[in-house]
Design a protein around this motif. Sequence first.
Motif, PDB file in Angstrom:
ATOM      1  N   MET A   1      -5.037  94.144 -61.845  1.00 33.32           N
ATOM      2  CA  MET A   1      -4.955  92.902 -62.629  1.00 33.32           C
ATOM      3  C   MET A   1      -5.896  91.833 -62.110  1.00 33.32           C
ATOM      4  O   MET A   1      -5.870  91.477 -60.944  1.00 33.32           O
ATOM      5  CB  MET A   1      -3.522  92.375 -62.611  1.00 33.32           C
ATOM      6  CG  MET A   1      -3.285  91.255 -63.593  1.00 33.32           C
ATOM      7  SD  MET A   1      -3.606  91.808 -65.272  1.00 33.32           S
ATOM      8  CE  MET A   1      -3.104  90.367 -66.178  1.00 33.32           C
ATOM      9  N   SER A   2      -6.696  91.320 -62.967  1.00 31.92           N
ATOM     10  CA  SER A   2      -7.727  90.388 -62.565  1.00 31.92           C
ATOM     11  C   SER A   2      -7.711  89.162 -63.465  1.00 31.92           C
ATOM     12  O   SER A   2      -7.095  89.147 -64.525  1.00 31.92           O
ATOM     13  CB  SER A   2      -9.103  91.062 -62.664  1.00 31.92           C
ATOM     14  OG  SER A   2      -9.357  91.408 -64.007  1.00 31.92           O
ATOM     15  N   GLU A   3      -8.400  88.141 -63.014  1.00 37.37           N
ATOM     16  CA  GLU A   3      -8.563  86.961 -63.841  1.00 37.37           C
ATOM     17  C   GLU A   3      -9.273  87.320 -65.142  1.00 37.37           C
ATOM     18  O   GLU A   3      -9.011  86.740 -66.197  1.00 37.37           O
ATOM     19  CB  GLU A   3      -9.360  85.897 -63.084  1.00 37.37           C
ATOM     20  CG  GLU A   3      -8.600  85.283 -61.920  1.00 37.37           C
ATOM     21  CD  GLU A   3      -9.331  84.093 -61.337  1.00 37.37           C
ATOM     22  OE1 GLU A   3     -10.460  83.808 -61.789  1.00 37.37           O
ATOM     23  OE2 GLU A   3      -8.771  83.448 -60.438  1.00 37.37           O
ATOM     24  N   GLU A   4     -10.148  88.298 -65.058  1.00 42.17           N
ATOM     25  CA  GLU A   4     -10.903  88.717 -66.240  1.00 42.17           C
ATOM     26  C   GLU A   4      -9.965  89.155 -67.360  1.00 42.17           C
ATOM     27  O   GLU A   4     -10.179  88.833 -68.533  1.00 42.17           O
ATOM     28  CB  GLU A   4     -11.826  89.864 -65.845  1.00 42.17           C
ATOM     29  CG  GLU A   4     -12.679  90.411 -66.974  1.00 42.17           C
ATOM     30  CD  GLU A   4     -13.558  91.554 -66.513  1.00 42.17           C
ATOM     31  OE1 GLU A   4     -13.787  92.477 -67.312  1.00 42.17           O
ATOM     32  OE2 GLU A   4     -14.012  91.521 -65.348  1.00 42.17           O
ATOM     33  N   ALA A   5      -8.905  89.895 -67.006  1.00 40.57           N
ATOM     34  CA  ALA A   5      -7.960  90.374 -68.016  1.00 40.57           C
ATOM     35  C   ALA A   5      -7.191  89.224 -68.643  1.00 40.57           C
ATOM     36  O   ALA A   5      -6.957  89.191 -69.861  1.00 40.57           O
ATOM     37  CB  ALA A   5      -7.002  91.378 -67.391  1.00 40.57           C
TER      38      ALA A   5
END
Length: 390
Positions: free
Chosen positions: A201-205
Amino acid sequence: MEKRELRCGFTTGTCAAVAAKAAAAMLLSGNPLQHMKLMTPKGTEADLPLFHVVVKQDKASCAVRKDAGDDPDVTDKALIFASVEFLNEALEDGSAAGCSFVREKTGEFGQLVLTALKGVGRVTKPGLSSPVGYPAINPVPRSMIFDEVDEVRRMAGYKGALLISVWIPKGRELAEKTFNSKLGITGGLSILGTTGIVKPMSEEALVATIRLELHMKAVAGLKRVILTPGNYGESFIKEELNLPEGEGVTVSNFIRESCRMVKEEGFEQILFVGHIGKLVKVAGGVENTHSRYGDRRMEVLWDCARAFLGSEEKEAIRSANTMETAAGILKELGVLKPVMSEVVKRIKAYMTDWTGGIPVEVITFSNTLGILSMTPDAPEMIKKYFTADT
């Protein structure tokens, strides 16, 4: 201690494509399989075990268990099923399966029809990657499924049409933990993925989710949008402002990034609503309000309050544990209203700058004191929110 590298997983799109490829291979060979490989768009090979294998004369099916790696994905460990069956001429348009995706005949090879069954959501609002009424199977997974089944068909020398079905038995239940209903996807999960790989899980998602929701509202013709950092703001919008649930776009900590996206989508006004504990950071020009970027809440609050208080009150404000406590102190000192007015004024100034000049109105509140302050034109924007020119 050396930090462990987070493990990647495979998307629901990859799992569905593996299951569909395996089902096609079993149907055309008549032999059950234990695993199946494919190459993801990212260039990583997926070699996944198969479950619940069933091979019949005219239909084969199996499941792949989703492995999200170290990503906290609600779909982790869910079974993604696919079946492939022979499709006679009367069904080649896919009409028997409702709104379905069709890959038309190429040369001597017949159509491929892709549909979804239980637990895969259906699209109910425009602006998503699938048309309204169709299964929520995004373009890359659709292509992966069609490509893999077509490859198996060609290798086997079978030129007839095939019907591919995908389903997720627990999809409806799992979808309740996602944004799907808010986005206009009902009845289950989406089959997603662009690379075929799940990164932890990333900020991008998260940013991608915000961008999608804003895009859908823009496609719906809205010119005003409500932004809120989280659940407190969502509840406030519904219970205190009497606006329907789901009207606010939850932007988490990505305040400046969301302002940029609002501009890109062509919105003309923003109403920013949130709990003072999050919004006060924006009054200090904080673009991303996550705590890892620093917690300057009390310092920002004091900077807003210094014109109304003497230095002797500084320590009381800066040593408060929560913004609820700090707001209570300001109220006791008789300066809550002017201080909060300064807070929303500064928030408005920063966000207007971040949007490149789009008008922004602000409302902030606390759980114990209710509305603390709002910019002068915020009430008028609320009144206009559901008018025909929104």
